[in-house]
Design a protein around this motif. Structure first.
Motif, PDB file in Angstrom:
ATOM      1  N   LEU A 134      16.481  43.458  48.291  1.00 36.16           N
ATOM      2  CA  LEU A 134      16.987  44.244  47.170  1.00 36.16           C
ATOM      3  C   LEU A 134      16.877  43.399  45.916  1.00 36.16           C
ATOM      4  O   LEU A 134      17.355  42.264  45.875  1.00 36.16           O
ATOM      5  CB  LEU A 134      18.436  44.653  47.419  1.00 36.16           C
ATOM      6  CG  LEU A 134      18.675  45.451  48.701  1.00 36.16           C
ATOM      7  CD1 LEU A 134      20.172  45.716  48.875  1.00 36.16           C
ATOM      8  CD2 LEU A 134      17.898  46.750  48.688  1.00 36.16           C
ATOM      9  N   VAL A 135      16.242  43.963  44.889  1.00 38.79           N
ATOM     10  CA  VAL A 135      15.996  43.240  43.651  1.00 38.79           C
ATOM     11  C   VAL A 135      16.648  43.997  42.499  1.00 38.79           C
ATOM     12  O   VAL A 135      16.279  45.148  42.235  1.00 38.79           O
ATOM     13  CB  VAL A 135      14.477  43.090  43.390  1.00 38.79           C
ATOM     14  CG1 VAL A 135      14.227  42.384  42.069  1.00 38.79           C
ATOM     15  CG2 VAL A 135      13.795  42.366  44.544  1.00 38.79           C
ATOM     16  N   PRO A 136      17.607  43.376  41.804  1.00 38.09           N
ATOM     17  CA  PRO A 136      18.183  44.030  40.624  1.00 38.09           C
ATOM     18  C   PRO A 136      17.078  44.310  39.597  1.00 38.09           C
ATOM     19  O   PRO A 136      16.292  43.413  39.270  1.00 38.09           O
ATOM     20  CB  PRO A 136      19.184  43.011  40.089  1.00 38.09           C
ATOM     21  CG  PRO A 136      19.508  42.151  41.290  1.00 38.09           C
ATOM     22  CD  PRO A 136      18.227  42.089  42.079  1.00 38.09           C
ATOM     23  N   PHE A 137      17.012  45.532  39.120  1.00 42.88           N
ATOM     24  CA  PHE A 137      15.947  45.942  38.204  1.00 42.88           C
ATOM     25  C   PHE A 137      16.387  45.683  36.769  1.00 42.88           C
ATOM     26  O   PHE A 137      16.713  46.600  36.016  1.00 42.88           O
ATOM     27  CB  PHE A 137      15.609  47.407  38.444  1.00 42.88           C
ATOM     28  CG  PHE A 137      14.281  47.852  37.878  1.00 42.88           C
ATOM     29  CD1 PHE A 137      13.331  46.953  37.458  1.00 42.88           C
ATOM     30  CD2 PHE A 137      13.976  49.193  37.791  1.00 42.88           C
ATOM     31  CE1 PHE A 137      12.110  47.364  36.950  1.00 42.88           C
ATOM     32  CE2 PHE A 137      12.769  49.637  37.281  1.00 42.88           C
ATOM     33  CZ  PHE A 137      11.832  48.712  36.867  1.00 42.88           C
ATOM     34  N   VAL A 138      16.400  44.389  36.407  1.00 42.89           N
ATOM     35  CA  VAL A 138      16.767  43.947  35.063  1.00 42.89           C
ATOM     36  C   VAL A 138      15.662  43.036  34.539  1.00 42.89           C
ATOM     37  O   VAL A 138      14.961  42.376  35.322  1.00 42.89           O
ATOM     38  CB  VAL A 138      18.133  43.217  35.047  1.00 42.89           C
ATOM     39  CG1 VAL A 138      19.263  44.166  35.407  1.00 42.89           C
ATOM     40  CG2 VAL A 138      18.133  42.014  35.980  1.00 42.89           C
ATOM     41  N   THR A 139      15.502  42.962  33.233  1.00 40.44           N
ATOM     42  CA  THR A 139      14.407  42.224  32.606  1.00 40.44           C
ATOM     43  C   THR A 139      14.376  40.754  33.000  1.00 40.44           C
ATOM     44  O   THR A 139      13.306  40.181  33.155  1.00 40.44           O
ATOM     45  CB  THR A 139      14.504  42.354  31.070  1.00 40.44           C
ATOM     46  OG1 THR A 139      14.526  43.740  30.730  1.00 40.44           O
ATOM     47  CG2 THR A 139      13.327  41.692  30.391  1.00 40.44           C
ATOM     48  N   GLU A 140      15.530  40.132  33.174  1.00 42.42           N
ATOM     49  CA  GLU A 140      15.571  38.715  33.511  1.00 42.42           C
ATOM     50  C   GLU A 140      14.951  38.442  34.884  1.00 42.42           C
ATOM     51  O   GLU A 140      14.441  37.361  35.147  1.00 42.42           O
ATOM     52  CB  GLU A 140      17.009  38.187  33.504  1.00 42.42           C
ATOM     53  CG  GLU A 140      17.652  38.201  32.143  1.00 42.42           C
ATOM     54  CD  GLU A 140      18.202  39.572  31.749  1.00 42.42           C
ATOM     55  OE1 GLU A 140      18.362  40.465  32.618  1.00 42.42           O
ATOM     56  OE2 GLU A 140      18.464  39.755  30.547  1.00 42.42           O
ATOM     57  N   ILE A 141      15.002  39.422  35.782  1.00 43.00           N
ATOM     58  CA  ILE A 141      14.482  39.253  37.141  1.00 43.00           C
ATOM     59  C   ILE A 141      13.137  39.952  37.312  1.00 43.00           C
ATOM     60  O   ILE A 141      12.274  39.477  38.044  1.00 43.00           O
ATOM     61  CB  ILE A 141      15.512  39.768  38.171  1.00 43.00           C
ATOM     62  CG1 ILE A 141      16.801  38.947  38.044  1.00 43.00           C
ATOM     63  CG2 ILE A 141      14.956  39.698  39.591  1.00 43.00           C
ATOM     64  CD1 ILE A 141      17.947  39.451  38.889  1.00 43.00           C
ATOM     65  N   VAL A 142      12.947  41.075  36.634  1.00 45.73           N
ATOM     66  CA  VAL A 142      11.687  41.835  36.696  1.00 45.73           C
ATOM     67  C   VAL A 142      11.117  41.872  35.270  1.00 45.73           C
ATOM     68  O   VAL A 142      11.310  42.840  34.539  1.00 45.73           O
ATOM     69  CB  VAL A 142      11.921  43.268  37.237  1.00 45.73           C
ATOM     70  CG1 VAL A 142      10.591  44.009  37.367  1.00 45.73           C
ATOM     71  CG2 VAL A 142      12.645  43.235  38.570  1.00 45.73           C
ATOM     72  N   PRO A 143      10.427  40.774  34.869  1.00 42.08           N
ATOM     73  CA  PRO A 143       9.951  40.701  33.481  1.00 42.08           C
ATOM     74  C   PRO A 143       8.746  41.580  33.164  1.00 42.08           C
ATOM     75  O   PRO A 143       8.495  41.881  32.006  1.00 42.08           O
ATOM     76  CB  PRO A 143       9.595  39.214  33.312  1.00 42.08           C
ATOM     77  CG  PRO A 143       9.275  38.742  34.691  1.00 42.08           C
ATOM     78  CD  PRO A 143      10.169  39.545  35.603  1.00 42.08           C
ATOM     79  N   THR A 144       7.996  41.995  34.197  1.00 42.65           N
ATOM     80  CA  THR A 144       6.774  42.773  33.959  1.00 42.65           C
ATOM     81  C   THR A 144       6.702  43.976  34.885  1.00 42.65           C
ATOM     82  O   THR A 144       6.869  43.839  36.098  1.00 42.65           O
ATOM     83  CB  THR A 144       5.514  41.902  34.194  1.00 42.65           C
ATOM     84  OG1 THR A 144       5.587  40.743  33.375  1.00 42.65           O
ATOM     85  CG2 THR A 144       4.238  42.676  33.909  1.00 42.65           C
ATOM     86  N   VAL A 145       6.462  45.137  34.275  1.00 37.55           N
ATOM     87  CA  VAL A 145       6.165  46.356  35.025  1.00 37.55           C
ATOM     88  C   VAL A 145       4.851  46.878  34.458  1.00 37.55           C
ATOM     89  O   VAL A 145       4.798  47.323  33.316  1.00 37.55           O
ATOM     90  CB  VAL A 145       7.276  47.418  34.876  1.00 37.55           C
ATOM     91  CG1 VAL A 145       6.886  48.701  35.592  1.00 37.55           C
ATOM     92  CG2 VAL A 145       8.605  46.887  35.393  1.00 37.55           C
ATOM     93  N   ASP A 146       3.785  46.755  35.226  1.00 38.03           N
ATOM     94  CA  ASP A 146       2.457  47.184  34.782  1.00 38.03           C
ATOM     95  C   ASP A 146       2.119  48.489  35.496  1.00 38.03           C
ATOM     96  O   ASP A 146       1.618  48.490  36.620  1.00 38.03           O
ATOM     97  CB  ASP A 146       1.432  46.098  35.097  1.00 38.03           C
ATOM     98  CG  ASP A 146       0.055  46.394  34.516  1.00 38.03           C
ATOM     99  OD1 ASP A 146      -0.300  47.591  34.377  1.00 38.03           O
ATOM    100  OD2 ASP A 146      -0.672  45.440  34.213  1.00 38.03           O
ATOM    101  N   VAL A 147       2.409  49.596  34.836  1.00 42.58           N
ATOM    102  CA  VAL A 147       2.193  50.916  35.437  1.00 42.58           C
ATOM    103  C   VAL A 147       0.701  51.150  35.682  1.00 42.58           C
ATOM    104  O   VAL A 147       0.308  51.591  36.766  1.00 42.58           O
ATOM    105  CB  VAL A 147       2.796  52.033  34.553  1.00 42.58           C
ATOM    106  CG1 VAL A 147       2.478  53.399  35.125  1.00 42.58           C
ATOM    107  CG2 VAL A 147       4.299  51.839  34.412  1.00 42.58           C
ATOM    108  N   ALA A 148      -0.138  50.831  34.705  1.00 41.94           N
ATOM    109  CA  ALA A 148      -1.580  51.040  34.854  1.00 41.94           C
ATOM    110  C   ALA A 148      -2.157  50.164  35.974  1.00 41.94           C
ATOM    111  O   ALA A 148      -2.999  50.608  36.747  1.00 41.94           O
ATOM    112  CB  ALA A 148      -2.298  50.751  33.540  1.00 41.94           C
TER     113      ALA A 148
END
Length: 69
Positions: free
Chosen positions: A36-50
């Motif tokens: 389980l990964v908290p979906f916050v910028t400090e932990i998930v810095p990149t979301v590349d939809v393309a």
């Protein structure tokens, strides 16, 4: 696809659990382990939809509970 900041592939996002305060990513790893990964910028810095991938910071205990402090 879920990758660490160094580019290592750690699994796939299986679902997103929505909570009042923050969302949580359910990531399925090889061998069927789930993290389980908290979906916050400090932990998930990149979301590349393309590119169809996200980057997760490899914090102590997050990806491998045995390394928790």
């Amino acid at each position: 696809e879920v990758r660490t900041t160094d580019g290592s592939v750690i699994g796939q996002v299986e679902s997103v659990v929505h909570h009042e305060e923050q969302d949580t990513l359910v990531v399925r790893r090889e061998g069927n382990a789930e993290i389980l990964v908290p979906f916050v910028t400090e932990i998930v810095p990149t979301v590349d939809v393309a590119g169809r991938f996200i980057v997760v910071a490899d914090l102590p205990g997050l990806l491998d509970p045995e390394t928790a402090e």
